[in-house]
Motif scaffolding. Structure first.
Motif, short mmCIF file in Angstrom:
data_model
loop_
_atom_site.label_atom_id
_atom_site.label_comp_id
_atom_site.label_asym_id
_atom_site.label_seq_id
_atom_site.Cartn_x
_atom_site.Cartn_y
_atom_site.Cartn_z
N PRO A 262 4.61 -8.69 -15.42
CA PRO A 262 3.42 -8.65 -16.38
C PRO A 262 3.31 -10.00 -17.30
O PRO A 262 4.44 -10.59 -17.83
CB PRO A 262 3.25 -7.41 -17.06
CG PRO A 262 5.06 -7.15 -16.91
CD PRO A 262 5.45 -7.71 -15.53
N SER A 263 2.25 -10.25 -17.85
CA SER A 263 1.97 -11.24 -18.95
C SER A 263 2.71 -10.70 -20.25
O SER A 263 2.83 -9.40 -20.27
CB SER A 263 0.86 -11.89 -18.93
OG SER A 263 -0.06 -10.89 -19.84
N GLU A 264 2.61 -11.55 -21.16
CA GLU A 264 3.16 -10.96 -22.34
C GLU A 264 2.01 -10.83 -23.17
O GLU A 264 2.15 -9.81 -24.43
CB GLU A 264 3.80 -12.38 -23.33
CG GLU A 264 4.98 -12.88 -22.75
CD GLU A 264 6.10 -11.93 -22.66
OE1 GLU A 264 6.11 -11.10 -23.62
OE2 GLU A 264 6.59 -11.78 -21.59
N ARG A 265 0.74 -10.59 -22.78
CA ARG A 265 -0.35 -10.15 -23.60
C ARG A 265 -0.39 -8.66 -23.71
O ARG A 265 -0.39 -8.09 -22.57
CB ARG A 265 -1.77 -10.74 -22.89
CG ARG A 265 -2.94 -10.30 -23.85
CD ARG A 265 -4.27 -10.76 -22.94
NE ARG A 265 -5.38 -10.75 -23.90
CZ ARG A 265 -6.78 -10.82 -23.48
NH1 ARG A 265 -6.80 -11.17 -22.08
NH2 ARG A 265 -7.77 -10.83 -24.22
N LEU A 286 1.51 -1.35 -23.39
CA LEU A 286 1.34 -1.67 -22.07
C LEU A 286 0.74 -3.25 -22.06
O LEU A 286 -0.04 -3.56 -22.69
CB LEU A 286 0.11 -0.74 -21.59
CG LEU A 286 0.47 0.56 -20.97
CD1 LEU A 286 -0.43 1.16 -20.46
CD2 LEU A 286 1.37 0.17 -19.67
N ARG A 287 1.41 -3.84 -21.26
CA ARG A 287 0.90 -5.30 -21.33
C ARG A 287 -0.08 -5.48 -19.86
O ARG A 287 0.04 -4.89 -19.07
CB ARG A 287 2.29 -6.20 -20.86
CG ARG A 287 3.02 -6.17 -22.24
CD ARG A 287 4.38 -6.92 -22.02
NE ARG A 287 5.26 -6.36 -20.96
CZ ARG A 287 6.27 -6.96 -20.55
NH1 ARG A 287 6.78 -8.13 -20.91
NH2 ARG A 287 7.18 -6.35 -19.62
N GLU A 288 -0.56 -6.62 -19.74
CA GLU A 288 -1.44 -7.03 -18.89
C GLU A 288 -0.96 -7.15 -17.57
O GLU A 288 0.22 -7.82 -17.37
CB GLU A 288 -2.37 -8.51 -19.21
CG GLU A 288 -3.36 -8.72 -18.43
CD GLU A 288 -4.09 -9.85 -19.04
OE1 GLU A 288 -5.50 -10.09 -19.52
OE2 GLU A 288 -3.33 -10.86 -18.93
N GLY A 324 -5.40 -4.99 -29.59
CA GLY A 324 -5.22 -4.92 -31.06
C GLY A 324 -6.28 -4.30 -31.83
O GLY A 324 -6.15 -4.13 -33.17
N LYS A 325 -7.46 -3.96 -31.35
CA LYS A 325 -8.40 -3.12 -31.96
C LYS A 325 -8.20 -1.46 -31.94
O LYS A 325 -8.04 -1.03 -30.70
CB LYS A 325 -9.87 -3.44 -31.20
CG LYS A 325 -10.91 -2.69 -31.76
CD LYS A 325 -12.21 -2.74 -30.96
CE LYS A 325 -13.33 -1.92 -31.14
NZ LYS A 325 -14.47 -1.79 -30.24
N ARG A 326 -8.45 -1.04 -33.13
CA ARG A 326 -8.13 0.32 -33.10
C ARG A 326 -9.29 1.16 -32.71
O ARG A 326 -10.29 0.88 -33.00
CB ARG A 326 -7.92 0.88 -34.69
CG ARG A 326 -7.57 2.25 -35.05
CD ARG A 326 -7.12 2.56 -36.37
NE ARG A 326 -6.85 4.00 -36.59
CZ ARG A 326 -7.86 4.97 -36.69
NH1 ARG A 326 -9.15 4.68 -36.67
NH2 ARG A 326 -7.34 6.24 -36.87
N GLY A 455 -5.00 -7.88 -13.58
CA GLY A 455 -4.65 -7.77 -14.93
C GLY A 455 -4.67 -6.40 -15.53
O GLY A 455 -4.51 -6.08 -16.95
N VAL A 456 -5.05 -5.44 -14.82
CA VAL A 456 -5.01 -3.83 -15.20
C VAL A 456 -3.81 -3.36 -15.64
O VAL A 456 -2.89 -3.78 -15.08
CB VAL A 456 -5.83 -3.04 -14.33
CG1 VAL A 456 -5.99 -1.68 -14.77
CG2 VAL A 456 -7.20 -3.53 -13.99
N ALA A 457 -3.86 -2.70 -17.05
CA ALA A 457 -2.54 -2.23 -17.25
C ALA A 457 -2.61 -0.72 -16.77
O ALA A 457 -3.51 -0.20 -17.13
CB ALA A 457 -2.37 -2.30 -18.79
N ILE A 458 -1.51 -0.30 -16.17
CA ILE A 458 -1.45 1.01 -15.54
C ILE A 458 -0.45 1.96 -16.11
O ILE A 458 0.69 1.54 -16.22
CB ILE A 458 -1.39 0.89 -13.99
CG1 ILE A 458 -2.51 0.13 -13.27
CG2 ILE A 458 -1.09 2.37 -13.36
CD1 ILE A 458 -2.08 -0.41 -11.90
#
Length: 504
Positions: A262-265, A286-288, A324-326, A455-458
């Protein structure tokens, strides 16, 4: 007489528009024998059982019961021959009592002078409960009972009917262990073994080791035909899997070679999430492109964590952030709007609209977008459904098919298509392969790998630790409502099952 032939189904053919469900299938059911009926979703075993119990009529072939040729036009006619099915979704009426359910439709057997003999009915009801080793009350409403108790009540009802007629029953158990815990499964198996000599029993399950532990003979269906009938003692799980899919199972079953780094995002971040009495202070990221499994024993809180993230369970404290958005996830529709999808464990009741067709189910999360694009939702929906039927290799004759007409694995593909079509960022999966066969599982695994590539986080919970380990980049261990450990699961260094068990 033990091993007498109760039912013989010969060269059964069943066609539906655009597909041949059964193409000369055979099945022999004997008294004193438990048969494991196996096959991939769509192999024909469910259609064969529907014909056996009178839910469907065949287009060809013949069925003999006690040597007499019959063709049932309804489940009522099949029940007159003591042939019945204990369905995966169960057929008892939840708002009625145990007593009412046991004798529903047979009250006339207790009628004298135009009045029901309630005393005799209750006495017979208690005898059935004793026979099935059940401790519930005849006055209990069925909806308040454990699922295992409901299954045993249905079996007891069939045995009672057989005693009245003097004809040994044929009992079909359709995925009876899917929602049972280990103790309930043991109880069910003990009862099934104890009634073996009285009946012919067909056991349908996707848990192959359970099948081998219980049954005497295994019958395998593939492509609408019976392709094997062998003693269970001569088989292994691997051999059954090979017969079901028609080839040797790929050793890279979980497609570990396709596991991406996974990416660091960070896509999803959970901070000190708490639901009092369920779990507390749960924090993780959970990362990308990452697949993370929540593992834990019953009552660990993992299911509740997932439901809280999706907005189906209101947290008492804590935050969920997307990029990053609540998020304000008070309801599931708000989560969907933010790009969070959820595939529930009970796909029939919670994951799909069983009375709607494939097209409607695929596009249900897209209606607003389709309307804004000035398309007629139905026309665009049919186009999208056709695309996803082809992409996911859904076995369906058209997007107009009702989702309830599909096999379990194909229903699961349609549910996944619903989220794939809606451009999700996070997908939460609650036992995504439960109740589907080995071949369909492999296809689901491939879909998950493709999603991670996009790129979906599962975030998921699986049926077995092997599945958790094989699919995931990381495992998060929950114990008594707390996150106690994180275990890395890279493609080149998977943890052992024992290592994970020690952490539970």
């Amino acid at each position: 007489m033990a091993h007498e032939v109760l039912v013989s189904m010969r060269n059964i053919v069943k066609r539906y528009p655009g597909t041949v469900a059964l193409d000369g299938a055979n099945l022999e059911i004997r008294r004193g024998e438990i048969i494991g009926l196996l096959g991939e979703n769509g192999a024909g075993k469910s259609t064969m059982m529907k014909i056996l119990v009178g839910y469907e009529t065949p287009d060809g072939g013949e069925m003999l019961v006690g040597g007499k040729k019959v063709q049932f036009r309804s489940t009522r006619e099949a029940m007159a021959y003591n042939i019945g099915m204990v369905y995966q979704d169960q057929a008892l009426l939840p708002n009625l009592t145990v007593l009412q359910n046991l004798f529903l439709g047979y009250e006339h057997l207790f009628t004298r002078g135009g009045f029901i003999d309630h005393r005799k009915m209750k006495q017979t009801g208690r005898e059935i409960l004793d026979m099935m080793r059940l401790h519930c009350s005849l006055s209990d409403e069925v909806e308040a009972l454990p699922l295992s108790t409901r299954e045993l009540l249905e079996i007891g009802r069939l045995l009672w009917l057989s005693e009245i007629s003097g004809r040994p029953p044929v009992i079909v158990l359709d995925e009876p262990t899917t929602v049972l815990d280990s103790n309930e499964i043991r109880q069910l198996f003990d009862i099934v073994r104890s009634i073996r000599d009285k009946a012919g029993i067909i056991f349908i399950s996707h848990h192959l080791q359970e099948v081998l532990d219980l049954v005497d003979r295994v019958v395998v269906f593939r492509d609408g035909r019976d392709i094997a009938s062998l003693p269970a003692r001569d088989l292994t799980v691997a051999k059954i899997q090979e017969m079901m899919i028609g080839r040797e199972l790929n050793t890279e079953y979980y497609l570990v070679d396709k596991q991406r780094e996974p990416s660091e995002r960070v896509v999803l971040e959970v901070k000190q999430l708490t639901v009092h009495g369920k779990f507390q202070d749960i924090s993780f990221q959970l990362r990308e492109g990452e697949i993370v499994s929540l593992v834990g024993l019953d009552g660990s809180g993992k299911e509740e964590v997932c439901r809280a993230i999706f907005g189906a369970l209101k947290p008492d404290q804590g935050d969920v952030l997307l990029f990053g958005k609540r998020l304000n996830l008070k309801r599931p529709d708000l989560a969907i709007r933010e790009g969070i999808g959820y595939v529930p464990q009970n796909r029939r009741e919670e994951g799909a609209f069983q009375h709607l067709d494939i097209a409607a189910n695929v596009t249900v999360t897209l209606l607003e977008k389709l309307a804004k694009l000035m398309f007629l939702p139905r026309k665009k929906g049919l186009q999208l459904a056709r695309e996803w039927i082809e992409k996911l290799r859904v076995r369906a004759s058209s997007p107009h098919m009702l989702i309830r007409q599909l096999s379990g694995g194909n229903q699961q593909k349609v549910i996944l298509a619903k989220w794939l079509a809606s451009d999700i960022k996070v997908l939460i999966l609650d036992h995504p392969t439960r109740g589907i066969d080995v071949g369909a599982k492999e296809e689901i695994y491939r879909l998950l790998r493709n999603l991670a590539d996009q790129g979906v986080a599962i975030l998921m919970m699986c049926d077995s630790l092997e599945e958790d380990i094989g699919l995931s980049n990381r495992l998060l261990v929950l114990k008594d409502g707390r996150l106690t450990q994180e275990i890395d699961s890279p493609a080149d260094r998977k943890p052992s099952v024992l290592e994970v068990i020690r952490a539970l």
